[in-house]
Scaffold this motif. Sequence first.
Motif, PDB file in Angstrom:
ATOM      1  N   ARG A 300     136.632  11.642  90.418  1.00 54.53           N
ATOM      2  CA  ARG A 300     135.887  11.265  89.136  1.00 54.53           C
ATOM      3  C   ARG A 300     136.670  11.716  87.744  1.00 54.53           C
ATOM      4  O   ARG A 300     137.282  12.713  87.788  1.00 54.53           O
ATOM      5  N   LYS A 301     136.598  11.090  86.741  1.00 52.00           N
ATOM      6  CA  LYS A 301     137.045  11.403  85.525  1.00 52.00           C
ATOM      7  C   LYS A 301     136.454  10.861  84.112  1.00 52.00           C
ATOM      8  O   LYS A 301     136.133   9.547  84.305  1.00 52.00           O
ATOM      9  N   LEU A 302     135.704  11.204  83.482  1.00 57.28           N
ATOM     10  CA  LEU A 302     135.332  11.141  82.200  1.00 57.28           C
ATOM     11  C   LEU A 302     135.998  11.782  81.060  1.00 57.28           C
ATOM     12  O   LEU A 302     136.246  13.080  80.814  1.00 57.28           O
ATOM     13  N   ALA A 303     136.437  10.712  80.074  1.00 60.04           N
ATOM     14  CA  ALA A 303     137.411  11.079  78.958  1.00 60.04           C
ATOM     15  C   ALA A 303     136.825  10.727  77.667  1.00 60.04           C
ATOM     16  O   ALA A 303     136.220   9.473  77.695  1.00 60.04           O
ATOM     17  N   LEU A 304     136.937  11.208  76.528  1.00 56.04           N
ATOM     18  CA  LEU A 304     136.812  10.770  75.323  1.00 56.04           C
ATOM     19  C   LEU A 304     137.898  11.085  74.432  1.00 56.04           C
ATOM     20  O   LEU A 304     138.454  12.352  74.169  1.00 56.04           O
ATOM     21  N   SER A 305     138.388  10.250  73.649  1.00 58.21           N
ATOM     22  CA  SER A 305     139.715  10.383  72.882  1.00 58.21           C
ATOM     23  C   SER A 305     139.505   9.471  71.429  1.00 58.21           C
ATOM     24  O   SER A 305     138.597   8.482  71.495  1.00 58.21           O
ATOM     25  N   GLY A 306     140.176  10.039  70.394  1.00 57.52           N
ATOM     26  CA  GLY A 306     140.257   9.346  69.210  1.00 57.52           C
ATOM     27  C   GLY A 306     141.504   9.193  68.469  1.00 57.52           C
ATOM     28  O   GLY A 306     142.491   9.870  68.826  1.00 57.52           O
ATOM     29  N   GLU A 307     141.714   8.322  67.718  1.00 49.40           N
ATOM     30  CA  GLU A 307     142.990   8.035  67.123  1.00 49.40           C
ATOM     31  C   GLU A 307     142.801   7.861  65.538  1.00 49.40           C
ATOM     32  O   GLU A 307     141.839   7.007  65.064  1.00 49.40           O
TER      33      GLU A 307
END
Length: 391
Positions: A300-307
């Motif tokens: 499982r993988k939960l990711a949050l990113s911003g640019e």
Amino acid sequence: MGGRHYLVALMLAAAAEQAMAQLSTADHGGFALKPRLAFSMRAVPAEPRQRPARIYAIDLSPIPAEPAAMRMAVERRRQLYAGVRAMRSEGLGAPARNGTDIAPRTSLTMIDARFDLPLGRLAADDRLSATLGWQGAKISNRSANATSQLTRDNLRAKDWFLPVAQMRFGVMPRLALSADYREAMWAYGDSGAIGAMGLDREGFRTLRNALRPERDRRARLGLDWAAGPGVAVRVAAYAARIEDRMGFARGSYAPLNLGSADVRGLDAAVTHSLSPALRWTARYAQAAVRADAGEQAMERKLALSGEWRAGPWRCAMGIARTSAPALGQEAGAGTRFEAGMDYDAGGPRIGLRLTDPDRLSASRLGEAMPTGPARAAEQARAVMLTAAFSL
């Protein structure tokens, strides 16, 4: 006068006794009063030369690109590094002489052929399109080990036919369905970048005979939906087969195979553009991995990113929570943080990046990672400062 002759006779007798004391053994069958002197001339070894990397590429595309667009690229990358010349000895006690160039190196040859087919012309519907093609790759590691400098015990892997196919259908102006199939290969490609391995001859031959390139086959169904202004949703489900998963031991550059497995996974992502300069993405991925050895695990993988983009500046930041890889030597979940910053004003381009990649099968299968070399540095935390200048 007689006394003088007697003294000369005594001196000759003493010299003869001293010479008899210096006789060699009977095995040599000769006499020597002093060690034999030998003179020889040797060429001075040439200084190592730094040879630049060379890239050969051919890109063919028809003009105009209608009704069917064909793109075929043949690319060869060969990285050469400064090396030394082997000093070969002809036997015990014999002088060494210059040998062949033993600089470790990795050579990569790639073929990428794609054909874009507007199937809408055949189905009387412009919303249907397809892409067919294949990839080919050859990865060769010369002088991969210190004990293989003067032999042909190199590490090689090649496959000239890795099919790629994709079909896309626009159900509505904001909704599209897709289906794709791909085969890919990754092989060890660290020779030259880190130098030769430090294995003995038997250890290297054992590694060479056991090491296999990683291959995977993946079939995927996807949905793309423009949910609203600046909001995009993508969901994909896939089934894949991984054979001879390639990895690296913890804290080591030595490659190893982690086993084979069947994978069933789901990948979903939501992207929201708050403004032309700022957007964020949330992604969730999971995969059920069933290894041939009998173990079953869920990744499982939960990711949050911003640019953020503004003029010549671009900044990105992401944080992810992942489970332990099903095929690997790590245990327990982990939190990973990545960030990057680039400045490009049309002249010099400067970038600073912090990478912390995971080793999940779900990450590799859910993304469009191309066929190519597998390197230990790509699976480790790294801080990189890059600079590019146009001449």
